[in-house]
Design a protein around this motif. Sequence first.
Motif, PDB file in Angstrom:
ATOM      1  N   ILE A 197       0.831   1.584   2.461  1.00 20.13           N
ATOM      2  CA  ILE A 197      -0.263   2.298   1.804  1.00 20.13           C
ATOM      3  C   ILE A 197      -1.576   1.702   2.307  1.00 20.13           C
ATOM      4  O   ILE A 197      -1.751   0.479   2.325  1.00 20.13           O
ATOM      5  CB  ILE A 197      -0.183   2.176   0.275  1.00 20.13           C
ATOM      6  CG1 ILE A 197       1.101   2.808  -0.259  1.00 20.13           C
ATOM      7  CG2 ILE A 197      -1.395   2.829  -0.383  1.00 20.13           C
ATOM      8  CD1 ILE A 197       1.307   2.608  -1.752  1.00 20.13           C
ATOM      9  N   TRP A 198      -2.482   2.552   2.730  1.00 26.50           N
ATOM     10  CA  TRP A 198      -3.823   2.153   3.175  1.00 26.50           C
ATOM     11  C   TRP A 198      -4.612   1.778   1.914  1.00 26.50           C
ATOM     12  O   TRP A 198      -4.868   2.618   1.065  1.00 26.50           O
ATOM     13  CB  TRP A 198      -4.447   3.335   3.891  1.00 26.50           C
ATOM     14  CG  TRP A 198      -5.873   3.252   4.326  1.00 26.50           C
ATOM     15  CD1 TRP A 198      -6.980   3.406   3.556  1.00 26.50           C
ATOM     16  CD2 TRP A 198      -6.335   3.063   5.673  1.00 26.50           C
ATOM     17  NE1 TRP A 198      -8.109   3.324   4.328  1.00 26.50           N
ATOM     18  CE2 TRP A 198      -7.744   3.109   5.630  1.00 26.50           C
ATOM     19  CE3 TRP A 198      -5.692   2.859   6.897  1.00 26.50           C
ATOM     20  CZ2 TRP A 198      -8.518   2.966   6.777  1.00 26.50           C
ATOM     21  CZ3 TRP A 198      -6.465   2.721   8.037  1.00 26.50           C
ATOM     22  CH2 TRP A 198      -7.859   2.765   7.973  1.00 26.50           C
ATOM     23  N   VAL A 199      -4.975   0.496   1.778  1.00 29.08           N
ATOM     24  CA  VAL A 199      -5.675   0.025   0.582  1.00 29.08           C
ATOM     25  C   VAL A 199      -7.005  -0.576   1.024  1.00 29.08           C
ATOM     26  O   VAL A 199      -7.041  -1.637   1.653  1.00 29.08           O
ATOM     27  CB  VAL A 199      -4.842  -1.011  -0.204  1.00 29.08           C
ATOM     28  CG1 VAL A 199      -5.568  -1.415  -1.482  1.00 29.08           C
ATOM     29  CG2 VAL A 199      -3.453  -0.463  -0.529  1.00 29.08           C
ATOM     30  N   SER A 200      -8.094   0.102   0.696  1.00 27.40           N
ATOM     31  CA  SER A 200      -9.401  -0.242   1.254  1.00 27.40           C
ATOM     32  C   SER A 200     -10.397  -0.679   0.191  1.00 27.40           C
ATOM     33  O   SER A 200     -10.585   0.004  -0.812  1.00 27.40           O
ATOM     34  CB  SER A 200      -9.973   0.970   2.005  1.00 27.40           C
ATOM     35  OG  SER A 200     -11.296   0.726   2.430  1.00 27.40           O
ATOM     36  N   GLN A 201     -11.026  -1.834   0.453  1.00 25.10           N
ATOM     37  CA  GLN A 201     -12.191  -2.279  -0.298  1.00 25.10           C
ATOM     38  C   GLN A 201     -13.379  -2.167   0.652  1.00 25.10           C
ATOM     39  O   GLN A 201     -13.700  -3.102   1.380  1.00 25.10           O
ATOM     40  CB  GLN A 201     -12.024  -3.708  -0.799  1.00 25.10           C
ATOM     41  CG  GLN A 201     -13.243  -4.268  -1.541  1.00 25.10           C
ATOM     42  CD  GLN A 201     -13.806  -3.308  -2.582  1.00 25.10           C
ATOM     43  OE1 GLN A 201     -14.635  -2.440  -2.272  1.00 25.10           O
ATOM     44  NE2 GLN A 201     -13.346  -3.437  -3.816  1.00 25.10           N
ATOM     45  N   PRO A 202     -14.050  -1.013   0.670  1.00 25.09           N
ATOM     46  CA  PRO A 202     -15.145  -0.817   1.622  1.00 25.09           C
ATOM     47  C   PRO A 202     -16.445  -1.491   1.219  1.00 25.09           C
ATOM     48  O   PRO A 202     -17.363  -1.599   2.030  1.00 25.09           O
ATOM     49  CB  PRO A 202     -15.300   0.696   1.659  1.00 25.09           C
ATOM     50  CG  PRO A 202     -14.850   1.149   0.310  1.00 25.09           C
ATOM     51  CD  PRO A 202     -13.748   0.205  -0.096  1.00 25.09           C
ATOM     52  N   GLY A 216       4.565   1.770  -2.430  1.00 27.46           N
ATOM     53  CA  GLY A 216       4.720   1.147  -1.125  1.00 27.46           C
ATOM     54  C   GLY A 216       3.899  -0.119  -1.017  1.00 27.46           C
ATOM     55  O   GLY A 216       3.139  -0.468  -1.926  1.00 27.46           O
ATOM     56  N   PRO A 217       4.048  -0.832   0.110  1.00 23.65           N
ATOM     57  CA  PRO A 217       3.312  -2.078   0.332  1.00 23.65           C
ATOM     58  C   PRO A 217       1.905  -1.820   0.867  1.00 23.65           C
ATOM     59  O   PRO A 217       1.664  -0.822   1.555  1.00 23.65           O
ATOM     60  CB  PRO A 217       4.168  -2.800   1.374  1.00 23.65           C
ATOM     61  CG  PRO A 217       4.790  -1.691   2.164  1.00 23.65           C
ATOM     62  CD  PRO A 217       5.029  -0.567   1.177  1.00 23.65           C
ATOM     63  N   ALA A 218       1.003  -2.730   0.565  1.00 28.19           N
ATOM     64  CA  ALA A 218      -0.405  -2.563   0.921  1.00 28.19           C
ATOM     65  C   ALA A 218      -0.707  -3.030   2.340  1.00 28.19           C
ATOM     66  O   ALA A 218      -0.330  -4.136   2.742  1.00 28.19           O
ATOM     67  CB  ALA A 218      -1.283  -3.342  -0.051  1.00 28.19           C
ATOM     68  N   PHE A 219      -1.390  -2.158   3.097  1.00 26.48           N
ATOM     69  CA  PHE A 219      -2.096  -2.549   4.315  1.00 26.48           C
ATOM     70  C   PHE A 219      -3.565  -2.626   3.911  1.00 26.48           C
ATOM     71  O   PHE A 219      -4.189  -1.611   3.627  1.00 26.48           O
ATOM     72  CB  PHE A 219      -1.888  -1.529   5.426  1.00 26.48           C
ATOM     73  CG  PHE A 219      -2.796  -1.721   6.623  1.00 26.48           C
ATOM     74  CD1 PHE A 219      -2.647  -2.812   7.449  1.00 26.48           C
ATOM     75  CD2 PHE A 219      -3.809  -0.804   6.900  1.00 26.48           C
ATOM     76  CE1 PHE A 219      -3.487  -3.000   8.550  1.00 26.48           C
ATOM     77  CE2 PHE A 219      -4.649  -0.969   7.997  1.00 26.48           C
ATOM     78  CZ  PHE A 219      -4.487  -2.076   8.814  1.00 26.48           C
ATOM     79  N   THR A 220      -4.109  -3.831   3.841  1.00 24.03           N
ATOM     80  CA  THR A 220      -5.427  -4.023   3.240  1.00 24.03           C
ATOM     81  C   THR A 220      -6.547  -3.968   4.273  1.00 24.03           C
ATOM     82  O   THR A 220      -6.388  -4.416   5.418  1.00 24.03           O
ATOM     83  CB  THR A 220      -5.499  -5.363   2.495  1.00 24.03           C
ATOM     84  OG1 THR A 220      -5.178  -6.423   3.402  1.00 24.03           O
ATOM     85  CG2 THR A 220      -4.515  -5.391   1.332  1.00 24.03           C
ATOM     86  N   ILE A 221      -7.682  -3.438   3.836  1.00 23.53           N
ATOM     87  CA  ILE A 221      -8.877  -3.326   4.670  1.00 23.53           C
ATOM     88  C   ILE A 221     -10.076  -3.814   3.865  1.00 23.53           C
ATOM     89  O   ILE A 221     -10.261  -3.426   2.712  1.00 23.53           O
ATOM     90  CB  ILE A 221      -9.140  -1.866   5.112  1.00 23.53           C
ATOM     91  CG1 ILE A 221      -7.970  -1.327   5.942  1.00 23.53           C
ATOM     92  CG2 ILE A 221     -10.450  -1.751   5.884  1.00 23.53           C
ATOM     93  CD1 ILE A 221      -7.134  -0.330   5.196  1.00 23.53           C
ATOM     94  N   GLU A 222     -10.883  -4.649   4.484  1.00 20.93           N
ATOM     95  CA  GLU A 222     -12.164  -5.087   3.904  1.00 20.93           C
ATOM     96  C   GLU A 222     -13.274  -4.627   4.835  1.00 20.93           C
ATOM     97  O   GLU A 222     -13.152  -4.722   6.061  1.00 20.93           O
ATOM     98  CB  GLU A 222     -12.204  -6.610   3.772  1.00 20.93           C
ATOM     99  CG  GLU A 222     -13.509  -7.150   3.199  1.00 20.93           C
ATOM    100  CD  GLU A 222     -13.439  -7.417   1.708  1.00 20.93           C
ATOM    101  OE1 GLU A 222     -14.499  -7.350   1.051  1.00 20.93           O
ATOM    102  OE2 GLU A 222     -12.340  -7.693   1.202  1.00 20.93           O
TER     103      GLU A 222
END
Length: 215
Positions: A79-84, A45-51
Amino acid sequence: MTDLTARLEACYTGVVHDVMRAMGLRDFTLPAELRPILPERPLAGPAFTIEGRADPDADGHETLLAWTGLLSKAPAGSIWVSQPNDRIVAHMGELSAETLKNKGVRGAIVDGFIRDTNFLLEMGFQTWCRGFTPRDIVGHWLPVATDVPIVIGGIDIRPGDYFLGDRDGLVRIPAEHLAEVVERAETAISTENLVRKAILAGTDPQQAYLKHGKF
């Protein structure tokens, strides 16, 4: 893009990797340390990105307000894609996963830790992570931005880029190349099936490779 997502999910990362390499694309395989909690289940799926960033002085109420606000923004089908930018607390857990699943989010990729893993397994919410911890974000972590370019393991990820993950790993597919990658991957899988059939019939592997151009 729903049809392309389903077609991509029916492929596997090895063949998609080989197709993108042949197309001249580079830097699309995420770190092997990221592992799925449901290895038998593919994710596409496509990325929903979080920083985000760690802030040990953050107010507990503030962190929870910010986190629940993040959950509200995640679109269905993504897709929840997280760089915390944090390796101390968990960045996915039971209530968050329930919320995202109910919204139609397909799964999560977290460059960090998660918790409540048994609950995530029970609800079937596919999540990729580096490990596990019982610690949560309260009073420790805040989001910086959503739908922005992020980096995981040296791989640039833009909002809307696609992912395919399976037991072998995760690959990022640039959104503008998605249709071509899927078409080429499907063709390659068909060719691999011919090679497999030849091998099972006793054909010499080198001869099978020379005939079909694939191994």
